[in-house]
Design a protein around this motif. Structure first.
Motif, mmCIF file in Angstrom:
data_model
loop_
_atom_site.group_PDB
_atom_site.id
_atom_site.type_symbol
_atom_site.label_atom_id
_atom_site.label_comp_id
_atom_site.label_asym_id
_atom_site.label_seq_id
_atom_site.Cartn_x
_atom_site.Cartn_y
_atom_site.Cartn_z
ATOM 1 N N ILE A 420 0.674 -1.293 -0.052
ATOM 2 C CA ILE A 420 0.034 -0.031 -0.083
ATOM 3 C C ILE A 420 1.033 1.026 0.016
ATOM 4 O O ILE A 420 0.527 2.369 -0.623
ATOM 5 N N SER A 421 1.885 1.247 0.663
ATOM 6 C CA SER A 421 2.848 2.281 0.921
ATOM 7 C C SER A 421 3.560 2.795 -0.495
ATOM 8 O O SER A 421 3.638 3.777 -1.240
ATOM 9 N N TYR A 422 3.746 1.573 -1.294
ATOM 10 C CA TYR A 422 4.280 1.728 -2.595
ATOM 11 C C TYR A 422 3.250 2.125 -3.612
ATOM 12 O O TYR A 422 3.505 3.038 -4.465
ATOM 13 N N ALA A 423 2.027 1.769 -3.448
ATOM 14 C CA ALA A 423 1.004 2.133 -4.415
ATOM 15 C C ALA A 423 0.628 3.793 -3.914
ATOM 16 O O ALA A 423 0.302 4.529 -4.837
ATOM 17 N N SER A 424 0.857 4.087 -2.633
ATOM 18 C CA SER A 424 0.678 5.586 -2.454
ATOM 19 C C SER A 424 1.905 6.602 -3.155
ATOM 20 O O SER A 424 1.402 7.329 -3.814
ATOM 21 N N LEU A 425 2.970 5.993 -3.242
ATOM 22 C CA LEU A 425 3.962 6.599 -3.898
ATOM 23 C C LEU A 425 3.803 6.735 -5.631
ATOM 24 O O LEU A 425 3.972 7.684 -6.056
ATOM 25 N N ILE A 426 3.166 5.821 -5.807
ATOM 26 C CA ILE A 426 2.917 5.832 -7.411
ATOM 27 C C ILE A 426 1.730 6.820 -7.685
ATOM 28 O O ILE A 426 1.733 7.430 -8.559
ATOM 29 N N GLN A 427 0.746 6.648 -6.668
ATOM 30 C CA GLN A 427 -0.544 7.719 -7.000
ATOM 31 C C GLN A 427 -0.059 8.925 -6.617
ATOM 32 O O GLN A 427 -0.447 9.846 -7.459
ATOM 33 N N ARG A 428 0.906 9.324 -5.807
ATOM 34 C CA ARG A 428 1.353 10.748 -5.616
ATOM 35 C C ARG A 428 2.054 11.180 -6.959
ATOM 36 O O ARG A 428 2.127 12.246 -7.144
ATOM 37 N N ALA A 429 2.691 10.217 -7.535
ATOM 38 C CA ALA A 429 3.552 10.664 -8.905
ATOM 39 C C ALA A 429 2.541 11.331 -10.000
ATOM 40 O O ALA A 429 3.009 11.848 -10.743
ATOM 41 N N ILE A 430 1.221 10.737 -10.044
ATOM 42 C CA ILE A 430 0.487 11.206 -11.068
ATOM 43 C C ILE A 430 -0.139 12.573 -10.764
ATOM 44 O O ILE A 430 -0.950 13.108 -11.608
ATOM 45 N N LEU A 431 0.093 12.917 -9.416
ATOM 46 C CA LEU A 431 -0.711 14.455 -9.216
ATOM 47 C C LEU A 431 0.314 15.533 -9.652
ATOM 48 O O LEU A 431 1.569 15.363 -9.683
ATOM 49 N N PRO A 432 -0.296 16.551 -10.163
ATOM 50 C CA PRO A 432 0.866 17.641 -10.868
ATOM 51 C C PRO A 432 1.220 18.743 -9.894
ATOM 52 O O PRO A 432 1.006 19.809 -10.287
ATOM 53 N N ASP A 433 1.527 18.244 -8.728
ATOM 54 C CA ASP A 433 2.195 19.153 -7.863
ATOM 55 C C ASP A 433 3.368 20.047 -8.343
ATOM 56 O O ASP A 433 3.195 21.223 -8.341
ATOM 57 N N ARG A 434 4.384 19.534 -8.958
ATOM 58 C CA ARG A 434 5.372 20.346 -9.541
ATOM 59 C C ARG A 434 5.086 21.419 -10.542
ATOM 60 O O ARG A 434 5.218 22.498 -10.484
ATOM 61 N N GLN A 435 4.043 20.820 -11.264
ATOM 62 C CA GLN A 435 3.694 21.799 -12.318
ATOM 63 C C GLN A 435 2.696 23.022 -11.720
ATOM 64 O O GLN A 435 3.078 24.348 -12.295
ATOM 65 N N LEU A 436 1.887 22.583 -10.908
ATOM 66 C CA LEU A 436 1.247 23.616 -10.241
ATOM 67 C C LEU A 436 2.018 24.609 -9.627
ATOM 68 O O LEU A 436 1.815 25.895 -9.654
ATOM 69 N N THR A 437 2.904 24.048 -8.804
ATOM 70 C CA THR A 437 3.767 25.068 -8.205
ATOM 71 C C THR A 437 5.014 25.953 -8.913
ATOM 72 O O THR A 437 4.817 27.030 -8.837
ATOM 73 N N SER A 438 5.310 25.452 -10.088
ATOM 74 C CA SER A 438 6.025 26.191 -11.205
ATOM 75 C C SER A 438 5.027 27.124 -11.967
ATOM 76 O O SER A 438 5.693 28.304 -12.064
ATOM 77 N N ALA A 439 3.936 26.998 -12.290
ATOM 78 C CA ALA A 439 3.138 27.749 -12.894
ATOM 79 C C ALA A 439 2.503 28.705 -11.990
ATOM 80 O O ALA A 439 2.408 30.022 -12.314
ATOM 81 N N LEU A 440 1.696 28.323 -10.924
ATOM 82 C CA LEU A 440 1.042 29.343 -10.118
ATOM 83 C C LEU A 440 1.696 29.772 -8.896
ATOM 84 O O LEU A 440 1.379 30.590 -8.101
ATOM 85 N N GLY A 441 2.638 28.959 -8.363
ATOM 86 C CA GLY A 441 3.257 29.411 -7.159
ATOM 87 C C GLY A 441 2.313 29.602 -5.818
ATOM 88 O O GLY A 441 1.523 28.795 -5.501
ATOM 89 N N GLU A 442 2.275 30.782 -5.440
ATOM 90 C CA GLU A 442 1.571 30.977 -4.101
ATOM 91 C C GLU A 442 0.321 31.487 -4.530
ATOM 92 O O GLU A 442 -0.457 31.650 -3.600
ATOM 93 N N ASN A 443 -0.200 31.544 -5.940
ATOM 94 C CA ASN A 443 -1.557 31.524 -6.295
ATOM 95 C C ASN A 443 -2.417 30.363 -6.430
ATOM 96 O O ASN A 443 -3.341 30.297 -6.899
ATOM 97 N N HIS A 444 -2.014 29.348 -5.638
ATOM 98 C CA HIS A 444 -2.831 28.350 -5.630
ATOM 99 C C HIS A 444 -2.570 27.279 -4.314
ATOM 100 O O HIS A 444 -1.698 27.800 -3.614
ATOM 101 N N PHE A 445 -3.226 26.533 -3.874
ATOM 102 C CA PHE A 445 -3.172 25.694 -2.956
ATOM 103 C C PHE A 445 -3.936 24.367 -3.168
ATOM 104 O O PHE A 445 -5.197 24.637 -3.745
#
Length: 663
Positions: A420-445
């Motif tokens: 399950i921990s490995y599955a959580s790591l895989i699922q986190r990988a599909i989330l666009p956290d870095r793209q959102l941080t790079s594009a919107l920065g402090e204008n999103h959460f």
């Protein structure tokens, strides 16, 4: 010889002898007579102490009041307050006030102009100053006492209040200065609260509590400063800082009010009443001072106050204790000889048995109840020894089986947890956290909280020329099944965006629905599992300054802190039994607006006293309160609001919330 005297008879005989001695002792002491004398002395002491304290307060406080009234009636001070910009009148008025200062006990005075609101204050702690200490303002709650006093019809008030700007706490004498019927200011003096309490309220008498209250019962002086109702002359005191807040129950409050009313009708006399004060039954005396509109009170705890000669009581107590010791010594000797010694020997045998020694030797059994108990204990010890041996054998067998089963369960649990921990790591990988941080920065959460280690919620972001696409998706199921659905749903949405483009959210939802139906069909028949998912997709068009939104049971909210709006999603989910119809709606992209997308996990979270869901109304109110704050502050505020409402209730569903702003 007959049967020996039994344990019950021995106990009854010993107790009877002790009770006779105690009753004789109580008769000799004359408890009732002593109580009657103490009650009479307590009433006289309470009344006299109150009247004495009243006289100690009246003279000095009345003197300060009289001097303050003379200061307020000074002609030069009145002329200056009518023309407070005139330096000559100011110098003359302050010189006049200085002539009063040496006569005031605290060697301090104050003058306040109702025109300029300047506060002049001089005392012995610092050098003379003709400059105002500060200027009072109506919006400053620390200055409310002044404006409330000026509105009052009373010519003066005596107010206990801390002046935070002067850093002093005094009993203030506030006298209204008038020019005819016109109120033009205040003047007066103050008595240092600590000195006032030490002089008039503090006492070394045990069980005696002197205090001062006003006609409304607000505490003006008390040995405990926390009890004082500061500024009560110009505002309503809270119940905890009044005489009635110290009493226990409405009955005592009514008794106290009646006594205070009688004291007002008979000034100079002390009215007595009984009440539960600070949790103790006490005798209270009240005497009224009409010049100050104060009640002087004395509460006496008759159980604690030293009303009788301690020397006499000491000898009576010593004699009583001596007789009691003799009586108890005889009782203890008899009890030890007849009861305790045999029981102690039996106790030692029981301790050896508790330690595992079942082959013990019991003391000789007599012919009384303890002897019967000893014989029964021996039979019980033999049975316990036999059963213990059998149980120990069974425990050894069961322990080996449990050890083996626990070892197997630990291995299986570790494998499942690692997976399950490995599955959580895989699922986190599909989330666009870095793209959102790079594009919107402090204008999103993003607030992403799976109910389990992995979950069925995820969010998407795609940046294209001229705009960007943001969305949240809530797949059916939780945990591992929900996580697998997110993989399929993410692939379907990516395919739909590639085929239809990011500018048409409704087309994206429709195409995603078609792709998901194709993935989860076998021989044109649906699988017998939950395959639906809710989604909300918003395209931000930078050129037109519009936000185009389409949703499947997920709505788009926006707010600028005052107004709030929303676009509701379609009624059918993606993958529903019937194909849903999705359409685009747009809203202006204003710099002050914050946009919100959330799955139903936030709205349905149980909490509160009755375990109801968070709900749309509470959610909308939360957005309106925090929409004008930064996105980082909103993230913390939303998380704490949800946690406070949730309390001890478990998380019901996966929670995802995506917020963004384009200034």
């Amino acid at each position: 010889m007959g049967r020996a005297f039994g344990l019950r008879g021995k106990s009854v005989l010993a107790l009877f002898g002790t009770c006779v001695l105690v009753l004789l002792l109580a008769s000799l002491i004359g408890f009732r007579a002593v109580e009657s004398i103490r009650s009479h002395l307590g009433s006289a002491y309470t009344r006299n102490y109150t009247l004495l304290n009243r006289e100690r307060i009246v003279a000095p406080v009345a003197r300060e009041l009289a001097l303050s009234l003379r200061l307020a009636k000074s002609q030069v001070i009145r002329e200056w307050l009518l023309d407070d910009d005139n330096p000559a009148k100011k110098a003359l008025a302050l010189r006049e006030a200085e002539s009063f200062r040496s006569d005031f006990t605290d060697q301090s005075y104050f003058i306040i102009s109702d025109i300029s609101r300047h506060y002049f204050f001089n005392d012995a702690r610092s050098a003379f100053s003709d400059a105002p200490r500060y200027t009072l303002k109506e919006e400053d709650r620390n200055d409310a006492w002044f404006f409330n006093t000026m509105k009052s019809d009373k010519p003066f008030n005596i107010n206990v209040d801390p002046d935070v700007k002067l850093n002093v706490t005094k009993v203030w004498f506030n006298i209204i200065v008038k020019d005819g019927d016109r109120k033009i200011g205040l003047a007066g003096t103050g008595l240092d609260l600590t000195t006032f309490l030490n002089d008039f309220v503090s006492t070394s008498e045990t069980g005696v509590t002197p205090m001062i209250v006003d006609v409304n019962g607000a505490v003006q002086a008390h040995p405990d400063n926390k009890r004082i109702a500061f500024n009560s002359a110009t505002k309503e005191a809270i119940i905890e800082q009044s005489l009635f807040g110290l009493l226990q129950g409405p009955k005592d409050a009514e008794t106290a009010k009646a006594a205070l009313a009688r004291a007002i009708e008979n000034p100079g006399k002390a009215e007595l009443f009984h009440a539960n004060l600070d949790g103790k039954k006490q005798l209270v005396a009240a005497s009224y001072i009409p010049e100050l509109k104060w009640h002087v009170l004395t509460a006496v705890d008759l159980d604690v106050a030293e009303l009788l000669d301690s020397g006499l009581l000491k000898w009576v107590t010593l004699a009583t204790l001596a007789l009691l010791v003799v009586a108890m010594a005889g009782f203890v000797y008899a009890l030890n000889r007849l009861v305790l010694s045999p029981l102690l020997r039996l106790k030692q045998s029981a301790q050896e048995m508790a330690a595992g020694n079942y082959a013990l030797t019991l003391p000789p059994a007599g012919n009384d109840e303890i002897g019967s108990l000893t014989r029964a204990f021996g039979a019980m010890a033999e049975k316990v020894r036999h059963h213990t041996e059998e149980l120990e054998e069974k425990v050894r067998d069961r322990t080996q089986e449990l050890t083996r089963a626990n070892r197997e369960m630990s291995v299986a649990h570790k494998k499942i947890s690692d997976s399950i921990s490995y599955a959580s790591l895989i699922q986190r990988a599909i989330l666009p956290d870095r793209q959102l941080t790079s594009a919107l920065g402090e204008n999103h959460f993003v607030l992403w909280r799976p109910r389990d280690v992995v979950g069925g919620d995820f969010y998407v972001y795609r940046e294209v020329e001229g705009g960007c696409l943001l969305g949240v998706v809530d797949c059916a199921g939780h945990g591992v099944p929900g996580a697998f659905m997110t993989m399929l749903a993410r692939a379907a949405i990516d395919q739909a965006i590639d085929e239809t483009g990011a500018q048409d959210p409704a087309a994206i939802l429709g195409r995603t629905d078609a792709v998901m139906r194709g993935m989860l069909q076998i021989d044109d028949k649906r699988r017998d599992i939950a395959t639906m998912m809710d989604a909300g997709v918003a395209f931000v068009d930078f050129s037109t300054r519009k936000v185009v939104f389409s949703g499947a049971r997920i709505s788009l909210y926006w707010s600028d802190g005052e107004d709030i709006g929303s676009i509701h999603g379609a009624r059918r989910s993606i993958g529903d039994r019937y194909v849903g119809e999705y359409r685009n709606e747009s809203v202006d992209l204003l710099g002050a607006r914050t946009f919100y997308l959330t799955t139903d996990g936030f709205l349905d979270q149980a909490g509160g006293d009755k375990g109801f869901g968070f709900g749309n109304t509470r959610f909308v109110d939360m957005l309106r309160r925090h929409a004008n704050r930064s996105l980082a502050e909103q993230s913390g505020a939303f998380a704490s609001t949800l946690a406070e409402y949730q309390g001890d209730h478990p998380q019901r569903d996966d929670i995802t919330m995506l917020c963004f702003r384009f200034a």
